[in-house]
Motif scaffolding. Structure first.
Motif, PDB file in Angstrom:
ATOM      1  N   PRO A 179      63.647 -38.552  27.358  1.00  0.00           N
ATOM      2  CA  PRO A 179      62.691 -37.562  26.832  1.00  0.00           C
ATOM      3  C   PRO A 179      61.864 -38.186  25.709  1.00  0.00           C
ATOM      4  O   PRO A 179      62.385 -38.996  24.938  1.00  0.00           O
ATOM      5  CB  PRO A 179      63.585 -36.436  26.306  1.00  0.00           C
ATOM      6  N   MET A 180      60.592 -37.826  25.651  1.00  0.00           N
ATOM      7  CA  MET A 180      59.703 -38.336  24.607  1.00  0.00           C
ATOM      8  C   MET A 180      59.136 -37.178  23.795  1.00  0.00           C
ATOM      9  O   MET A 180      58.785 -36.137  24.356  1.00  0.00           O
ATOM     10  CB  MET A 180      58.556 -39.143  25.225  1.00  0.00           C
ATOM     11  N   GLU A 181      59.025 -37.407  22.502  1.00  0.00           N
ATOM     12  CA  GLU A 181      58.565 -36.337  21.610  1.00  0.00           C
ATOM     13  C   GLU A 181      57.086 -36.065  21.814  1.00  0.00           C
ATOM     14  O   GLU A 181      56.267 -36.980  21.835  1.00  0.00           O
ATOM     15  CB  GLU A 181      58.829 -36.733  20.152  1.00  0.00           C
ATOM     16  N   LEU A 182      56.776 -34.792  21.986  1.00  0.00           N
ATOM     17  CA  LEU A 182      55.399 -34.349  22.190  1.00  0.00           C
ATOM     18  C   LEU A 182      54.848 -33.737  20.912  1.00  0.00           C
ATOM     19  O   LEU A 182      53.721 -33.976  20.531  1.00  0.00           O
ATOM     20  CB  LEU A 182      55.381 -33.321  23.322  1.00  0.00           C
ATOM     21  N   MET A 183      55.676 -32.937  20.267  1.00  0.00           N
ATOM     22  CA  MET A 183      55.284 -32.353  18.977  1.00  0.00           C
ATOM     23  C   MET A 183      56.381 -32.671  17.963  1.00  0.00           C
ATOM     24  O   MET A 183      57.551 -32.421  18.219  1.00  0.00           O
ATOM     25  CB  MET A 183      55.112 -30.842  19.087  1.00  0.00           C
ATOM     26  N   ASP A 184      55.994 -33.221  16.837  1.00  0.00           N
ATOM     27  CA  ASP A 184      56.937 -33.527  15.762  1.00  0.00           C
ATOM     28  C   ASP A 184      57.369 -32.204  15.128  1.00  0.00           C
ATOM     29  O   ASP A 184      56.583 -31.515  14.486  1.00  0.00           O
ATOM     30  CB  ASP A 184      56.236 -34.433  14.738  1.00  0.00           C
ATOM     31  N   GLY A 185      58.634 -31.857  15.326  1.00  0.00           N
ATOM     32  CA  GLY A 185      59.130 -30.574  14.817  1.00  0.00           C
ATOM     33  C   GLY A 185      59.215 -30.513  13.312  1.00  0.00           C
ATOM     34  O   GLY A 185      59.069 -29.444  12.716  1.00  0.00           O
ATOM     35  N   ASP A 186      59.442 -31.665  12.663  1.00  0.00           N
ATOM     36  CA  ASP A 186      59.545 -31.653  11.198  1.00  0.00           C
ATOM     37  C   ASP A 186      58.185 -31.463  10.542  1.00  0.00           C
ATOM     38  O   ASP A 186      58.047 -30.734   9.565  1.00  0.00           O
ATOM     39  CB  ASP A 186      60.178 -32.962  10.704  1.00  0.00           C
ATOM     40  N   ALA A 187      57.174 -32.120  11.100  1.00  0.00           N
ATOM     41  CA  ALA A 187      55.826 -32.001  10.523  1.00  0.00           C
ATOM     42  C   ALA A 187      55.034 -30.870  11.159  1.00  0.00           C
ATOM     43  O   ALA A 187      53.997 -30.463  10.643  1.00  0.00           O
ATOM     44  CB  ALA A 187      55.065 -33.322  10.711  1.00  0.00           C
ATOM     45  N   GLY A 188      55.527 -30.362  12.301  1.00  0.00           N
ATOM     46  CA  GLY A 188      54.787 -29.309  13.007  1.00  0.00           C
ATOM     47  C   GLY A 188      53.435 -29.808  13.478  1.00  0.00           C
ATOM     48  O   GLY A 188      52.428 -29.121  13.377  1.00  0.00           O
ATOM     49  N   HIS A 189      53.391 -31.028  14.003  1.00  0.00           N
ATOM     50  CA  HIS A 189      52.111 -31.646  14.363  1.00  0.00           C
ATOM     51  C   HIS A 189      52.275 -32.478  15.629  1.00  0.00           C
ATOM     52  O   HIS A 189      53.334 -33.049  15.873  1.00  0.00           O
ATOM     53  CB  HIS A 189      51.634 -32.547  13.224  1.00  0.00           C
ATOM     54  N   VAL A 190      51.208 -32.553  16.415  1.00  0.00           N
ATOM     55  CA  VAL A 190      51.207 -33.396  17.620  1.00  0.00           C
ATOM     56  C   VAL A 190      50.519 -34.723  17.288  1.00  0.00           C
ATOM     57  O   VAL A 190      49.345 -34.720  16.902  1.00  0.00           O
ATOM     58  CB  VAL A 190      50.452 -32.707  18.784  1.00  0.00           C
ATOM     59  N   PRO A 191      51.228 -35.844  17.397  1.00  0.00           N
ATOM     60  CA  PRO A 191      50.584 -37.153  17.151  1.00  0.00           C
ATOM     61  C   PRO A 191      49.723 -37.529  18.352  1.00  0.00           C
ATOM     62  O   PRO A 191      50.174 -38.229  19.265  1.00  0.00           O
ATOM     63  CB  PRO A 191      51.771 -38.099  16.968  1.00  0.00           C
ATOM     64  N   LEU A 192      48.492 -37.057  18.377  1.00  0.00           N
ATOM     65  CA  LEU A 192      47.644 -37.169  19.572  1.00  0.00           C
ATOM     66  C   LEU A 192      47.378 -38.601  20.013  1.00  0.00           C
ATOM     67  O   LEU A 192      47.372 -38.900  21.204  1.00  0.00           O
ATOM     68  CB  LEU A 192      46.299 -36.472  19.321  1.00  0.00           C
ATOM     69  N   ILE A 193      47.127 -39.482  19.046  1.00  0.00           N
ATOM     70  CA  ILE A 193      46.805 -40.869  19.408  1.00  0.00           C
ATOM     71  C   ILE A 193      47.980 -41.489  20.148  1.00  0.00           C
ATOM     72  O   ILE A 193      47.830 -42.127  21.190  1.00  0.00           O
ATOM     73  CB  ILE A 193      46.445 -41.695  18.154  1.00  0.00           C
ATOM     74  N   TRP A 194      49.170 -41.277  19.603  1.00  0.00           N
ATOM     75  CA  TRP A 194      50.383 -41.850  20.188  1.00  0.00           C
ATOM     76  C   TRP A 194      50.664 -41.253  21.566  1.00  0.00           C
ATOM     77  O   TRP A 194      50.878 -41.977  22.537  1.00  0.00           O
ATOM     78  CB  TRP A 194      51.548 -41.610  19.244  1.00  0.00           C
ATOM     79  N   VAL A 195      50.653 -39.932  21.652  1.00  0.00           N
ATOM     80  CA  VAL A 195      50.971 -39.264  22.925  1.00  0.00           C
ATOM     81  C   VAL A 195      49.958 -39.651  23.997  1.00  0.00           C
ATOM     82  O   VAL A 195      50.319 -39.920  25.148  1.00  0.00           O
ATOM     83  CB  VAL A 195      51.025 -37.731  22.734  1.00  0.00           C
ATOM     84  N   SER A 196      48.677 -39.719  23.614  1.00  0.00           N
ATOM     85  CA  SER A 196      47.638 -40.084  24.584  1.00  0.00           C
ATOM     86  C   SER A 196      47.833 -41.507  25.089  1.00  0.00           C
ATOM     87  O   SER A 196      47.739 -41.774  26.296  1.00  0.00           O
ATOM     88  CB  SER A 196      46.247 -39.946  23.951  1.00  0.00           C
ATOM     89  N   SER A 197      48.111 -42.419  24.176  1.00  0.00           N
ATOM     90  CA  SER A 197      48.313 -43.824  24.581  1.00  0.00           C
ATOM     91  C   SER A 197      49.567 -43.975  25.424  1.00  0.00           C
ATOM     92  O   SER A 197      49.591 -44.748  26.390  1.00  0.00           O
ATOM     93  CB  SER A 197      48.402 -44.719  23.340  1.00  0.00           C
ATOM     94  N   LEU A 198      50.607 -43.241  25.063  1.00  0.00           N
ATOM     95  CA  LEU A 198      51.849 -43.268  25.836  1.00  0.00           C
ATOM     96  C   LEU A 198      51.591 -42.809  27.270  1.00  0.00           C
ATOM     97  O   LEU A 198      52.002 -43.466  28.235  1.00  0.00           O
ATOM     98  CB  LEU A 198      52.879 -42.357  25.154  1.00  0.00           C
ATOM     99  N   LEU A 199      50.871 -41.694  27.421  1.00  0.00           N
ATOM    100  CA  LEU A 199      50.578 -41.190  28.769  1.00  0.00           C
ATOM    101  C   LEU A 199      49.635 -42.125  29.520  1.00  0.00           C
ATOM    102  O   LEU A 199      49.742 -42.267  30.744  1.00  0.00           O
ATOM    103  CB  LEU A 199      49.991 -39.779  28.680  1.00  0.00           C
TER     104      LEU A 199
END
Length: 1626
Positions: A609-629
């Motif tokens: 499983p890969m993190e989509l939304m950082d639960g601690d910061a309540g934020h989606v790291p878009l650059i990372w998730v986009s590059s990962l996909l």
């Protein structure tokens, strides 16, 4: 002799052992064959075999022996503890469950022969196999699995509360193996009850079972017993569940094979309740064999045990077991001997040694007595057992000692050694600093970008700089030793080693935080109890506040106490984001950080499983998730996925459902719940792939709604955000409701319904299924019906509440989403069948899991899912919209936009196909009309001519909408575009008819002249012939011939036109002045306006103040688009001066303060705009009036200008009546002169055309050269054939030039439309190229025209580009098109010559016949009329043909090299054709910055207007009231700010920019979303042309309009490049 005897005995023993081994191996092979596992002993099962979606689990009645293994595993993965009780189908040929009952063949008599009853010998078929022992199935699978699948399997068996293999003989070598690795992921939780201060204290413990130090009680059997040791053990630890399989379990048989010699272990975990069997966790070990025959296993267990329990059939001296028992009695360890043939109670033989009889005793009594003995023993000193110590036992093979496992462990230990002795929070601060305070601060500032106030652009730049600085700090902090080691191992280890490394890292890091976590959780529990106790007493003292503060501190500690693999992956993401956002140009050698997405993608594909939304910061790291996909797409291809999202209350079992349903590995243990959102790919297996349109299910698991960690200030907002995000992502959302508490249910349902409502409003349509867990008595159908009814009512109620909040019209939940309460609600029994921690999973739960899985897949089979790239785009769209906190207003579906842009481009191609075909038809009909062969054009004829092309276009459209991969999304626009193309087609047909009707009118109007033309031609030819005859011997030279011809030409023309009145030229200037004077304007004013020439650019004037007149006490104050600051709202003049209100212009009447800023007063912006709009509208309307006048057919009349002048004057009067100021006379005069000037060229050209077509004198003068040529030919003695041939060639030349130029214009326009980048796309593409062109030329005047009159500038751009394309860049290509068209005409004429000549020869016709036949053959393409009366003496058509062919060659050669400038003289102009095509679109401007909507459709309702290229309003002259400060803010920044505006200059009410559409009117028709792009283009423009803009508007970029220094860093190249980026984003 004795020695020889011993050798013989040893030899016999060895031989027996070899035979036994061979027999054992044969039996093993037979077993594996029966289970269809022949190849699996080498090619083992892996987790990948079961982390996929396969066929549904077979029902019991359908299972054959070959299905046993897969059915066992499928059910085990679903936590169905009945997995080991799988009955094989009765008719299975391989197996017999029960031997058939034998029947004796005896003759019946009345007497029952007792002997028959005592007859015991039964002849039955003993060769028939019995079914496979259930534990052999389990162990066969165990031996045929790789270490990772073994671990997964053992973890599932543990969850099912089954005993686990601790010592396992190898089926081939018989070596003893200890599968320690398989226990590593098992975590046990229990509660210890201790007596402190005369009261019971319960302490919770949770830890990996490998680390747990517990007593161990071993059970051994010496010899053969009639009672079940395993059954006895079960009664000790859990009498409701068969933890240890025993002889009375379903499916048990006498013959078991692989279980012999296996030692199993299970743990008893107390619940902290009075009825606990034991007060602490205890391990129970069971040796599955006669301990006399398994000496090695027996020794290990007795060595490791705290207590040994030995079962013997009897206790007699000399028995085989005596030696073993004697040794155990001598051992200091406690021993309990259970004697099968003894009925005595428990007796302590000596200290720690007990014996107890079992014969004829009640099982319950035995269990209670034995339990008491064990409790008593363990209450004193005893040794503890820890699984990890098994690695120290000699003589056995421990799986963790394998090289590959050790390699992974050593790599993980290098990381863990760094962390030893450190607190978890210290670890994060020191080694994972990118995701800590820096990342949280970045997220906070990022969200603040959507709450700007004050100097918006400056504040925005400052925040962007802070974001950049944080990224820089992250880059600096990203070089931690931990991450270096982790990435090094991850990238260098082979795949299996890497898997071990990751597992070990996870195991070891989890262990670091387990102790801390348990103690903190215990503290939280205690403190929470204290707070509750004080609240019950209604205690309002400081003590309660103190306790609550302590509770908050513990809560914060709880959040930081978790540390695991997911945090390391999160750090990877942040390191990548930091570097990627700062890296401008990728370096040649791939940098270390750039590999991170690829590494993560490999893991995601392998099932992590890969993190989509950082639960601690309540934020989606878009650059990372986009590059990962992106990397996943590179490796797998752009596969289609079905996205399943899961929502529910925290700790409601969401992850457990997913893990059981798909074999996933989301975190499920209490206290370590999913934080944020994680995604995992599940492959669709090949067996069922044909039933689905997608390749994977992508599961999105989320942290619970109303999470404990987030309790308080941000819970509701966070929950709404999370729900909206995952609901938007999912093709289906699974909503998990836990328990039957109405309050809990209401909270969750309200959040979920609101999320679905938002999806409806932004045109996303996921489906949903509700899972109601932990419902009592789920079997009662009536209760289920009642529950569904209540759920439906609750959903309807929540829909109505959410509708008010979201401003949506919904009466019930079905108005929001398609929902069937009968089918879309599933009831689940509670997970545990009894009370945890010893309860196994409820069998009904796994059945519900299977039913739910089948239901989800059934629904999924009807969906095409989405591609991975579309999923990536959806993540970006949803998160960007959520950041603004105005989701519905700001959601931008980039996939939908991209699909629509492609559709626009296709629509452009379809309309071009219609237009170009209509142009061709128009050309042909125009020629026919000119040839006099057509005097009426019917609409039906045009429709018929268009039918073939239009039919093909409609077919292409149908194919596009039906076959496109995005056809579901395209469906929403299908009806509109089909209607639009139909309207366009009809409009084109009507337009062509209108033009051709005008041509017919012109033809009819000059009919009289046309009739005379033939007469003129005949007479002039006759006169030329006569004159030539007279001069045949006198005039020889060219000059002499010209002189003679000129001397008589004038008299000929006068003679021929004696009775025709000539058409005079027009004097528009005089007429204009006379008309103005006639309207009451003074001559002096008219002359002055003409001399000044200011009227020429009245539409582009920067200020209309000079034209305005006021009454004495009248003043103007522009309050349009005003920003409202919270702290300054005074409406007094004084307050207004001090208040930095946006877009307020100075009052018209000067004040001393104003005069300090500027030397002259100016007009409020809104009024400037209205006057400019008046000018534009008047210009458009008057041009339409003029162009509708029949100037080309009837000539010019001053009445036309008088009508226009009256219209303009009336419009100005009407405008003044609605304003609180007047307009001076000079405004009306300048406006009239401007309108006249715009109309002048069209009137002159049209009148010139009229004169050419209707003035006999002009016509004859135009033909002078033609008659001179004939005259010269006659003079030189040419025959009639030669002269007639020359005359025909001359006429063919002029008509060929006309036909070629008109066709070339269409061809060039078509070529540019299809291949020229600026013209070959949609409207947005054209806009991009216009802006590029302006920037490249740095043409300020062009920019001002574009800003004020965008259409005019676009038309100018098209004309310039066409000019450049034809005359510069593609001159050769254009010339080739001319040559091709000339060649086509040449072939047409050649064929006509041949056909006409042959026909005349065949019919012996004359010249007249030849001319008529020839004309009829070319009249569709060429205008051609010729007089043949003077050539009736020609009697040889072959000679005529030859003469024409001679001339034709030179004519065609001449026309082929025709100057391209000639194109400008004819009817069809390529630039005008393209203008008509490309400018037939939307020209509505943004209500804030006046940027033009870029939709290709003119009327695109209900879609709102939009444009990606917004700009600062100061570019158009907006500035702050009572100042000279130009406005610098972008609309896209304003709609993300907390500022307000007045929608009109006379408004009293303000609206937040975030909800600008609520202002209604023009605002409601626009869609402006906050834009994260840098909008570099207009920033560069403002900086580059700052001085020109300030001079143009007599205003300054200062104060609130000061240009941020960061803007000045952008180059022209960056500005132009940003247009491409913006274009690709929209």
């Amino acid at each position: 002799m004795d020695m020889s005897g011993n050798k013989d005995k040893q030899s016999v023993r060895t031989s027996e052992e070899i035979n036994r081994m061979k027999q054992y191996q044969r039996e093993t092979e037979t077993l594996l064959d029966r289970l269809h596992l022949q190849g699996k002993h080498q090619q083992k099962f892996t987790p990948a075999d079961f982390i996929k979606i396969g066929p549904p689990v077979k029902q019991d009645q359908d299972i054959c022996e070959k299905d046993l293994v897969h059915t066992f595993l499928q059910r085990l993965m679903m936590l169905d503890y009945r997995a080991r009780y799988i009955p094989v189908r009765q008719d299975s040929p391989e197996v017999s469950h029960l031997n058939p009952v034998p029947v004796f063949d005896t003759v019946e008599t009345d007497d029952i022969d007792l002997d028959e009853l005592f007859y015991t010998s039964v002849n039955s078929d003993q060769s028939k196999q019995t079914h496979v022992h259930p534990m052999d199935v389990q162990m066969a699978v165990f031996h045929c699995s790789d270490s990772f699948f073994k671990q997964k399997m053992i973890t599932k068996l543990s969850q099912c509360q089954y005993a686990l293999p601790l010592l396992v003989p190898d089926p081939v070598t018989k070596d003893i193996n200890c599968p320690l690795w398989t226990f590593r992921q098992i975590i046990k939780t229990w509660k210890i009850t201790q007596i402190k201060d005369k009261s019971n204290t319960v302490t919770m413990k949770s830890m990996p079972i490998c680390k747990a130090e517990t007593p161990m009680v071993s059970f051994l059997r010496l010899g053969s017993l009639s009672l079940s040791k395993s059954h006895l053990m079960n009664s000790l630890i859990n009498d409701r569940h068969s933890t240890f399989f025993h002889r009375n379990c379903p499916g048990s048989t006498k013959s078991r094979h692989l279980m012999d010699g296996v030692a199993e272990i299970a743990w008893y975990c107390p619940a902290g309740k009075p009825n606990d069997a034991f007060t602490d966790c205890i391990a129970f070990c069971n040796l599955r064999a006669d301990a006399l025959l398994t000496e090695r296993q027996r020794d290990i267990l007795t060595e490791k045990s705290s207590v040994s329990v030995v079962l013997v059939p009897t206790l007699e001296r000399g028995d085989r077991s005596t030696t073993v028992i004697s040794a155990l009695l001598k051992s200091p360890k406690p021993l309990i001997i259970l004697i099968a043939d003894n009925d005595c109670g428990a007796v302590q033989v000596k200290n720690g040694k007990y014996k107890m009889g079992l014969k004829d005793r009640n099982q319950f009594d035995v269990s209670e007595e034995l339990r008491g003995i064990i409790r008593n023993i363990l209450s004193g000193p005893h040794i503890s057992f820890q699984l990890e110590t098994m690695s120290e036992v000699s003589g056995i093979r421990v799986d963790e000692d394998d090289t590959i496992c050790q390699k992974g462990k050593s790599a993980a230990m290098r990381i863990v050694n760094l962390l030893q002795g450190m607190d978890v929070s210290q670890i994060k601060d020191k080694f994972l600093s990118c995701q800590g305070q820096l990342w949280h601060e970045w997220c906070r500032i990022k969200k603040e970008l959507y709450h700007l106030k004050g100097h918006i652009e400056k504040e925005k730049c400052q925040k962007e700089q802070k974001l950049k600085q944080i990224r820089q700090d992250q880059c600096t902090a990203s070089r931690s030793e931990l991450m270096k080691l982790f990435i090094e191992s991850l990238s260098s280890l082979p795949s299996t080693d890497r898997e071990y490394f990751l597992k070990w890292t996870q195991i070891l890091t989890d262990a670091l935080s387990t102790d801390d976590f348990s103690s903190i959780l215990q503290s939280y529990d205690e403190k929470w109890s204290e707070v509750l106790a004080l609240k019950k007493k209604h205690d309002k003292s400081d003590q309660l506040k103190k306790k609550q503060t302590e509770l908050d501190q513990i809560s914060a500690k709880l959040q930081s106490a978790t540390f695991g693999l997911e945090h390391i992956f999160r750090e990877m993401g942040q390191i990548y984001e930091a570097h990627a956002s700062l890296e401008k140009q990728p370096k040649r050698e791939q940098t270390d950080w750039s590999k991170y997405p690829e590494l993560a993608a490999e893991l995601m594909i392998s099932g992590h499983p890969m993190e989509l939304m950082d639960g601690d910061a309540g934020h989606v790291p878009l650059i990372w998730v986009s590059s990962l996909l992106d990397e996943v797409i590179k490796k797998l291809g752009n596969k289609r996925v079905f996205v399943l999202s899961v929502l529910g209350v925290q700790s409601s079992g969401k992850s457990t459902i997913l893990n059981a349903m798909f074999g996933l590995q989301f975190a499920v243990s209490a206290g370590r719940c999913t934080k944020g959102a994680f995604m995992q790919l599940v492959k669709v297996s090949e067996e069922i792939k044909k039933d689905f349109q997608f390749d994977y299910v992508l599961v999105v698991d989320t942290e619970g709604l109303r999470a404990l960690e987030l309790a308080g200030n941000t819970t509701l907002h966070h929950d709404n955000e999370l729900a909206t995000f995952v609901v938007g992502l999912g093709n289906m959302t699974l909503i998990n409701i836990f328990g039957e508490n109405p309050a809990d249910m209401q909270d969750v349902l309200q959040i979920v319904v609101q999320a679905f409502m938002r999806m409806k409003k932004v045109k996303l349509s996921p489906s949903c299924v509700f899972v109601h867990q932990n419902v009592t008595d789920i079997a009662a159908a009536e209760k289920n019906m009642d529950g569904k009814r209540r759920l439906q009512e609750k959903l309807d109620q929540m829909a109505q509440l959410a509708a008010k909040e979201e401003d949506f019209d919904a009466e019930c939940f079905n108005d929001v989403i398609a929902f069937d309460v009968q089918k879309d609600v599933k009831y689940f029994a509670q997970l545990w069948d009894g009370n945890p921690p010893m309860a196994p999973p409820n069998p009904g739960y796994s059945e519900s899991i299977q039913e739910l899985k089948n239901f989800i897949l059934s629904k999924a089979s009807q969906s095409a899912g989405i591609t991975l790239s579309e999923f990536k785009g959806k993540i970006q769209d949803l998160w960007n919209a959520l950041l603004t906190e105005q989701f519905v207003f700001n959601f931008k579906n980039t996939l939908e936009i991209a699909v629509y842009r492609k559709l626009e481009a296709e629509y452009g191609n379809w309309t071009w196909a219609v237009r170009s075909n209509m142009l061709t038809i128009e050309n042909e009909l125009y020629t026919k009309i000119e040839n006099g062969k057509l005097d009426k054009v019917e609409l039906s004829y045009l429709h018929k001519e268009m039918s073939k092309t239009y039919g093909k276009i409609k077919k292409d459209m149908t194919n596009y909408f039906d076959d496109n991969a995005d056809k579901e999304m395209l469906a929403q626009w299908r009806g509109r575009f089909e209607r639009k193309i139909n309207e366009f087609h009809d409009e084109q047909v009507r337009g062509v008819k209108r033009k051709l009707d005008e041509v017919i009118q012109q033809k009819n109007a000059r009919k009289k002249l046309d009739e005379k033309k033939t007469e003129f031609e005949n007479k002039l030819l006759q006169k030329s012939k006569e004159l030539a005859h007279q001069l045949q011997d006198k005039a020889k030279g060219e000059d002499e011939l010209k002189k003679q011809f000129n001397s008589v030409w004038r008299s000929w023309v006068s003679e021929l036109t004696a009775d025709t009145k000539p058409i005079e030229d027009i004097n528009l200037k005089e007429d204009q002045s006379a008309i103005l004077h006639g309207l009451g304007f003074e001559w002096s004013l008219i002359d002055k306006s003409k001399r000044r020439g200011k009227y020429i650019k009245i539409s582009e004037a920067r200020d209309y103040f000079d034209y305005v007149t006021l009454t004495k006490h009248h003043q103007l104050c522009d309050t349009s688009q005003i920003l409202q600051d919270d702290e300054k709202k005074s409406k007094t003049t004084k307050g207004q001066r001090g208040n930095p209100l946006w877009e307020l212009r100075k009052k018209i009447e000067p004040t001393p303060q104003n005069e300090k800023h500027t030397s002259r007063s100016s007009l409020p912006y809104e009024e400037q705009r209205l006057i400019r709009s008046l000018i534009g509208n008047v210009e458009q309307q008057t041009m339409d009036i003029i162009k509708n006048k029949p100037v080309a057919t009837r000539g010019y009349s001053s009445a036309y200008l008088q009508e226009v002048a009256k219209y303009v004057k009336d419009k100005v009067t009407e405008f003044k009546s609605k304003r609180n100021y007047g307009l001076k006379k000079k405004f009306t005069v300048d406006l009239l002169l401007y309108v006249f000037d715009r109309a002048e060229s069209w009137l002159s050209e049209s009148h010139k055309k009229f004169k050419m077509n209707n003035d006999a004198l002009s016509y004859l003068e135009s033909k002078k050269m033609q008659y001179y040529n004939s005259f010269r030919s006659f003079c030189t003695g040419s025959s009639s054939v030669v002269v007639f041939g020359e005359l025909i060639c001359e006429k063919l030349k002029s008509s060929t030039v006309e036909a070629v130029c008109n066709q070339t214009a269409i061809d060039l326009a078509g070529e540019m439309k299809c291949s020229f980048p600026a013209f070959s796309g949609n409207r947005l593409n054209l806009e991009k190229h216009v802006l590029k062109s302006l920037a490249e030329k740095e043409d300020f005047d062009g920019f001002i025209t574009y800003i004020r009159h965008p259409r005019k500038q676009v038309e100018t751009f098209i004309k310039e580009e066409v000019q450049k394309y034809i005359f510069t860049e593609n001159k050769d290509r254009a010339q080739n098109i001319v040559k091709k068209n000339v060649e086509d005409i040449k072939q047409l004429v050649s064929r006509a010559l041949f056909t006409a000549t042959e026909k005349v020869k065949a019919q012996r016709g004359n010249t007249e016949m030849w001319v008529k036949e020839f004309s009829s053959l070319i009249r569709d393409k060429l205008t051609f009329t010729v007089s043949y009366q003077n050539f009736s003496d020609i009697n040889n058509s072959d000679f005529l043909k030859e003469e024409i062919e001679k001339g034709l060659e030179s004519i065609m050669k001449e026309v082929s090299s025709l100057s391209l400038e000639k194109l400008k003289e004819f009817r069809n102009q390529p630039d005008q054709i393209l203008i008509n095509q490309l400018c037939n679109c939307c020209w509505v401007t943004c209500p804030f910055c006046a940027a033009v909507c870029t939709n290709t459709l003119k009327d695109h309702s209900p879609d709102k207007h939009s444009v990606p290229f917004h700009r600062p309003s100061g570019i158009e002259g907006w500035h702050t009231r009572n100042t000279v400060e130009l406005v610098i803010d972008f609309c896209t920044s304003l709609v993300a700010s907390d500022r307000c505006f007045y929608p009109r200059h006379d408004s009293g009410e303000t609206f937040p920019y975030k909800e600008f559409q609520k202002a209604g009117g023009k605002y409601a028709t626009w869609n402006i979303t906050p834009d994260e792009s840098k909008l570099t283009y207009w920033k560069w423009f403002v900086c580059r042309f700052q001085a020109q803009l300030e001079y143009h508007y007599k205003l300054k970029f200062k104060g609130r309009g000061e240009i941020p220094s960061e803007w000045r860093q952008h180059s022209k190249q960056e500005a132009i490049k940003s247009l491409d980026e913006m274009y690709n984003l929209h």
